[in-house]
Design a protein around this motif. Structure first.
Motif, short mmCIF file in Angstrom:
data_model
loop_
_atom_site.label_atom_id
_atom_site.label_comp_id
_atom_site.label_asym_id
_atom_site.label_seq_id
_atom_site.Cartn_x
_atom_site.Cartn_y
_atom_site.Cartn_z
N THR A 44 0.82 -1.22 0.00
CA THR A 44 0.00 0.00 0.00
C THR A 44 0.85 1.26 0.00
O THR A 44 0.40 2.31 -0.45
CB THR A 44 -0.92 0.04 1.23
N ASN A 45 2.07 1.16 0.51
CA ASN A 45 2.90 2.36 0.69
C ASN A 45 4.28 2.16 0.09
O ASN A 45 4.50 1.23 -0.68
CB ASN A 45 3.00 2.71 2.18
N SER A 46 5.20 3.05 0.44
CA SER A 46 6.55 3.04 -0.12
C SER A 46 7.56 2.85 1.01
O SER A 46 7.26 3.10 2.17
CB SER A 46 6.84 4.37 -0.83
N PHE A 47 8.77 2.45 0.64
CA PHE A 47 9.81 2.30 1.64
C PHE A 47 10.12 3.62 2.34
O PHE A 47 10.54 3.63 3.50
CB PHE A 47 11.08 1.73 1.01
N ILE A 106 1.31 6.08 -2.57
CA ILE A 106 0.43 5.54 -1.51
C ILE A 106 -0.90 5.15 -2.14
O ILE A 106 -1.55 5.96 -2.82
CB ILE A 106 0.19 6.58 -0.40
N LEU A 107 -1.33 3.90 -1.91
CA LEU A 107 -2.62 3.43 -2.39
C LEU A 107 -3.72 3.72 -1.37
O LEU A 107 -3.45 3.93 -0.19
CB LEU A 107 -2.58 1.92 -2.65
N ILE A 152 -3.95 3.17 7.06
CA ILE A 152 -3.86 2.83 5.63
C ILE A 152 -4.25 4.09 4.85
O ILE A 152 -5.13 4.84 5.25
CB ILE A 152 -4.80 1.66 5.27
N GLY A 153 -3.57 4.30 3.74
CA GLY A 153 -3.91 5.42 2.87
C GLY A 153 -3.29 6.74 3.26
O GLY A 153 -3.64 7.79 2.73
N LYS A 154 -2.32 6.69 4.18
CA LYS A 154 -1.66 7.91 4.65
C LYS A 154 -0.15 7.68 4.71
O LYS A 154 0.31 6.54 4.79
CB LYS A 154 -2.17 8.27 6.05
N GLN A 213 6.24 4.14 -9.64
CA GLN A 213 5.33 3.22 -8.97
C GLN A 213 3.95 3.26 -9.61
O GLN A 213 3.38 4.33 -9.82
CB GLN A 213 5.20 3.59 -7.48
N TRP A 214 3.43 2.05 -9.95
CA TRP A 214 2.07 2.01 -10.46
C TRP A 214 1.10 2.07 -9.29
O TRP A 214 1.48 1.76 -8.17
CB TRP A 214 1.84 0.76 -11.33
#
Length: 888
Positions: A363-366, A744-745, A527-529, A731-732
């Protein structure tokens, strides 16, 4: 507009930029021997001093921020005299022969620049420590810039180098206080990378010299996706260094990514196609090999049907390779029997996250590690299996982040943890449920998030009320107080981010383990932040990509359902596709055992060595009529069962893309020429398709052609072109060529019906594999730092001199009870088989448990592991095997 004057010329700058940073940008060079862009400025050497108008004293350019209107002088006579004096002082007792031998070294360049060699005495290096396989230490060349100390502390967090004594007597030593090979160094090479003199130096650099050019690409090992600069000389790799500004690894690499590239030149690399006749390998031409395979596949398909053939893709191959492999299975063979090694490790994550969140990817990035206040790490020894991210997590904790570690072993990061759950293997669900119970009953959940963005709340609330910390603690064999502390920490000290690995997925309840973890993130609104999310740590370099390309029986490219999107892909590929249900790899082996599957084509994957219950796998392969193995080396599967061997290119010898664990697609560049008679995987597949009469579907000339077709099938990557990837990974989802990619998804909604995520009631069903009187020890298998998966690459490098073999980690009390000590050979026996390996007594292991890696083919730990599988996706339960241990 931000503007300064430097040496009578005006320049623009960015807010927060230092003088030294701008000087480098505009190609004005000043000595800065203590400076490294990856470190906070120390201003120890005082060589980068500059004159700022209106300021009495000279100022260090490395840490002085630019301000509008500054007037700066960099090379006044007084400054240059001062610099020359300092460097002259540093050359006292310095070995002149090293300056002559290595003029490109940073310190040596300045010695030559100021013409100081003629004043140096003809001294040579005094004591050279060559005990480490990859790093040479020669402290007669140390100038006390302290870069090695600082980068080891601040980038890797290993604290190997130490300054002793004071003033002119000060010197740097490793924590072994003796031979460097005996230190706590993890061989990341950061110190050698930073050292300006060569006091700490890569042995590869000494052996092969200065590269003629460097090529930027992506590491061939784990799913972190570190970017590398490969040095090339005489069309051969001579060294690898980290890309300084890479978004993933931030100028860092682990021992494998930096040093373990030598396998490319291994003496036993296969470089010509071969066919086995009368149990003897015969070298053949490509035309002969392709024609032979095509005829065999055609005849098997005609006699037994397309579904009698299985095709296996590779998590080590590029996206383009895997796209061709699954397209070949579906359009040429006419079967959905296609899979890849993600099945045996990460498929539970993809399934769980798809079910609950709508997308089976991180859902997120490193970078969100740096944003998080609390980090939850479950079932992953990150500093061993994903070292660069492990180091980033360690640094975040050292800077004040909270860390919750869930692992049956006391891993390195467990030592840094605020809470460490050393739980009974296989009891993650009770723990997660009990944490959810605390969050709900203590009213710590995010009411707005739960109400607006989730469904199933009432059912979940009623279910979770029974899972008290006391109930879970008995099952997990931990203290209920610890569960409460961790739950409060995760809920209250947010943002909270979750990382997990195979310790969650390789269980009979692997998929449900991940669902139960996702529940915690949903309950707390994490999630989502930024600084939040569920982030699986992918094991191989392109696990995420292989599955997303469609090397999975249930999905096409872009994770499009085979059941619902068949007609769309028939339109894209302009051919009829089968509606039949495909087999995954475990099902293929079952079908082979029963005689229904007749042939397999396996790319970049040692199936026999890595699948559990090796005796069962052996029986399945023995029943097959025809096996093609496509790889770089004669692996265990090829040696014992293959009829044809097709040699493929390494990732250093091809173009393409990899997709890392954070959904980042990055460009893989051809660094060195491919050996004669070796081909990239996609080209082999295309040749096979032509031989089987489907040229029109595989009319690709380059990897870019394939990627453009992938873009046409998957809207989420349409905006990611090769041209754009030249400037860095993306990032897709990235739906258009103007889109910047998605870090961020799920920021607004979830891609599920109704736009909401699902809170799920997950009950605990213990694995049937339990300790018994006959098999009293629970064996956990997993990765370790120095070797990679099946060891195919790393055991063909000098890493084998650091770590010779897999070891059986046993609690000291258990070892004594079994009559074993360090180095003794132990016979380990399960219901499925037995093996022998050396013992390592390890207090990080609880009594009644043991741990072993699985990389050495001589040990072959999968002779022991069970045939039990995950309830949803049939991932094997590698993490729990009941064994007994005897002295061999």
């Amino acid at each position: 507009m931000n503007q300064v004057t430097i040496n009578n010329k005006d320049y623009s700058f960015e807010e927060g930029q230092t003088i030294l940073n701008l000087l480098k940008q505009i190609n004005i060079e000043v000595p800065a021997l203590c400076h490294d862009e990856r470190l906070h400025p120390a201003s120890v050497c005082r060589l980068c001093l500059v004159k700022i108008s209106g300021v009495d004293r000279l100022q260090p350019s490395c840490r002085t921020l630019l301000a509008t209107g500054m007037i700066i002088e960099t090379h006044l006579a007084e400054i240059e005299k001062y610099r020359k004096g300092i460097i002259q002082m540093l050359t006292k007792d310095y070995p002149l022969n090293e300056v002559i031998k290595y003029p490109q070294k940073e310190f040596h360049r300045w010695v030559n620049y100021y013409g100081l060699t003629k004043e140096m005495e003809n001294k040579t290096s005094s004591v050279i420590d060559g005990s480490h396989p990859y790093i040479q230490v020669d402290m007669s060349r140390c100038i006390n810039c302290f870069r090695c100390v600082r980068i080891c502390n601040a980038l890797q967090g290993q604290f190997v180098w130490h300054v002793i004594d004071r003033g002119e007597e000060s010197k740097i030593i490793s924590d072994s206080k003796g031979r460097f090979a005996e230190s706590s160094c993890v061989s990341c090479g950061a110190c050698a990378d930073s050292c300006p003199t060569g006091a700490i130096e890569d042995k590869q650099a000494i052996a092969f010299g200065v590269p003629e050019k460097t090529v930027r690409s992506v590491c061939a090992y784990c799913g972190v996706g570190c970017e590398i600069n490969a040095g090339v000389k005489d069309q051969k790799i001579v060294g690898i260094h980290p890309v300084q500004n890479a978004p993933v690894n931030k100028g860092h690499l682990c021992v494998k990514g930096r040093y373990a590239w030598e396998y490319v030149y291994a003496n036993d690399r296969i470089t010509q196609p071969m066919i086995r006749r009368q149990n003897q390998w015969e070298t053949v031409t490509w035309n002969q090999a392709i024609e032979f395979c095509a005829q065999k596949l055609k005849s098997i398909s005609q006699e037994h049907g397309p579904d009698s053939i299985g095709i296996i893709g590779s998590a080590r191959a590029t996206n383009e390779d895997n796209y061709c492999i699954q397209k070949f299975a579906r359009t040429v063979i006419g079967t959905n029997n296609v899979d890849n090694c993600a099945r045996v490790c990460h498929q539970p994550t993809a399934k769980a996250m798809s079910m609950v969140l709508g997308t089976g990817a991180a859902t997120n990035s490193f970078d969100d590690v740096d944003e998080a206040t609390t980090i939850l790490l479950a079932g992953a020894n990150t500093t061993g299996s994903h070292p660069v991210i492990g180091a980033r997590i360690k640094q975040a904790v050292l800077k004040g982040a909270n860390l919750i570690v869930i692992d049956p072993r006391k891993t390195e990061l467990a030592k840094y943890a605020t809470c460490h759950f050393q739980l009974k293997p296989g009891t993650n669900i009770p723990l997660f449920n009990a944490m959810a119970n605390v969050i709900v009953t203590e009213n710590l959940y995010d009411k707005a998030f739960v109400n607006n963005r989730t469904e199933g709340w009432e059912l979940f609330k009623n279910f979770i009320s029974e899972w008290t910390p006391e109930k879970a603690a008995k099952i997990c064999r931990i203290h209920p107080r610890l569960i409460r502390e961790a739950a409060r920490l995760f809920a209250k000290q947010s943002p909270s981010i979750c990382f997990h690995g195979l310790g969650l997925t390789e269980h009979t309840q692997g998929t449900e383990n991940v669902i139960a973890l996702v529940n915690l993130a949903l309950l707390t609104g994490n999630i989502g932040k930024p600084g939040t999310g569920i982030n699986p740590l992918r094991g191989q370099n392109n696990v995420q990509g292989a599955a997303a390309m469609g090397c999975d029986p249930s999905v096409f490219t872009g994770m499009a359902s085979v059941r619902t999107e068949r007609q769309r892909f028939e339109g894209i590929w302009k051919t009829t596709l089968t509606a039949g249900k495909g087999l995954n790899l475990p099902e293929m082996l079952e079908a082979a055992s029963s005689g229904r599957l007749k042939a397999m084509w396996i790319t970049g994957y040692d199936v026999f060595f890595t699948m559990p219950d090796a005796n069962h796998t052996k029986h399945a392969f023995e029943k097959l009529d025809f096996v093609i193995v496509q790889d770089m080396f004669m692996n265990e599967t090829a040696e014992k069962f293959a009829d044809v061997f097709l040699p493929c290119a390494s990732s250093f010898e091809r173009e393409g893309t990899f997709m890392n664990a954070e959904r980042r697609i990055q460009k893989v560049r051809k660094i060195i020429p491919v050996p004669p008679n070796v081909k990239p995987d996609w080209e082999i597949v295309c040749n096979m398709a032509v031989a089987m009469g489907r040229r029109e579907l595989f009319n690709f000339s380059t990897a870019q052609d394939i990627w453009n077709e992938i873009r046409s099938t998957w809207a989420a990557v349409y905006g990611i072109t090769y041209d754009r990837l030249e400037n860095g990974g993306i990032q897709w989802p990235c739906p258009t060529t103007r889109h910047h990619g998605t870090t961020i998804l799920h920021t607004e909604s979830f891609p599920r019906e109704g736009g909401k995520a699902k809170l799920s009631a997950i009950d605990f069903i213990p694995t049937p594999e339990q300790a018994t009187t006959e098999y009293p020890v629970i064996l956990v298998t997993g990765r370790e730092l120095y070797h990679f998966n099946a060891g195919t690459m790393t055991y063909r490098t000098a890493i084998k001199d650091i770590c010779h073999t897999d070891l059986l980690h046993v609690n000291p009390e258990d070892a004594a009870a079994f009559g074993l000590k360090d180095g003794d050979n132990a016979r380990v026996i399960s219901k499925y088989g037995e093996t022998i390996l050396p013992v390592y007594t390890d207090a990080a292991i609880r009594k009644g448990e043991a741990f072993s890696p699985f990389s050495n083919n001589l040990v072959f730990i999968n002779k022991l592991t069970s045939s039990l599988r995950d309830n949803y996706v049939q991932t094997p339960e590698y993490k729990i095997t009941a064994v007994r241990i005897e002295k061999a």
